[in-house]
Design an enzyme around this catalytic site. Structure first.
Site, short mmCIF file in Angstrom:
data_model
loop_
_atom_site.label_atom_id
_atom_site.label_comp_id
_atom_site.label_asym_id
_atom_site.label_seq_id
_atom_site.Cartn_x
_atom_site.Cartn_y
_atom_site.Cartn_z
CG PHE A 198 -0.26 -0.06 2.54
CD1 PHE A 198 0.30 1.06 3.13
CD2 PHE A 198 -0.17 -1.27 3.22
CE1 PHE A 198 0.94 1.00 4.36
CE2 PHE A 198 0.46 -1.36 4.46
CZ PHE A 198 1.02 -0.21 5.02
CG ASN A 236 -6.52 5.78 9.21
OD1 ASN A 236 -5.92 6.81 8.90
ND2 ASN A 236 -5.89 4.66 9.52
CG HIS A 289 0.65 9.41 11.67
ND1 HIS A 289 1.12 8.12 11.55
CD2 HIS A 289 1.60 10.10 12.36
CE1 HIS A 289 2.32 8.05 12.12
NE2 HIS A 289 2.63 9.23 12.62
#
Length: 139
Positions: A58, A113, A116
């Site tokens: 990824f 998401n 971080h």
């Protein structure tokens, strides 16, 4: 023990104007934002920051996502800041995140998401130094 940790509000969140809402969750958890700046990462910055993932499938997509739109880089300070912020962020996959966490509230997917956070005090120091000088941190 008072610590500092590093945070990035990722493009999926900045695109949706969620910086203020995410900051409110951070501050409600007792963490202070002692440095903050909105930046557009270069490919070189993103590759360096995520070099630990360079061999993962990824990696290219991650670098692309992180350079597509602005991010907000932050230094957070408070008691046990690294662990506390990891708890406030929630699980990487928002489906597994606890209610009230940033990822449960705002993340779109495991890949988008929203935030971080440093995974250790040592990495927090390294990550902070990539984006801030000590003079820019006011705590």
């Amino acid at each position: 023990m008072t610590e500092r940790t590093f945070s990035i509000i990722k493009p999926d969140a900045t695109r949706r104007n969620l910086t203020g809402a995410i900051n409110a969750v951070i501050e409600a958890a007792g963490l202070r934002i002692v440095a903050q700046r909105r930046v557009k990462l270069t490919e070189a910055q993103a590759k360096k920051f995520y070099e630990v993932h360079a061999e993962r499938p990824f990696y290219g997509e991650l670098v692309g996502q992180m350079t597509a739109e602005p991010v907000v880089v932050q230094v957070l300070q408070g008691d046990n800041a690294v662990l506390k912020y990891r708890e406030v962020m929630g699980a990487t996959n928002p489906e597994n995140a606890d209610e009230g966490t940033i990822r449960k509230l705002f993340a779109l997917s495991i890949g988008e998401n929203s935030v971080h956070g440093s995974d250790s005090l040592e990495n927090a120091g390294i990550e902070i130094a990539q984006f801030f000088t000590e003079d820019e941190i006011v705590g």
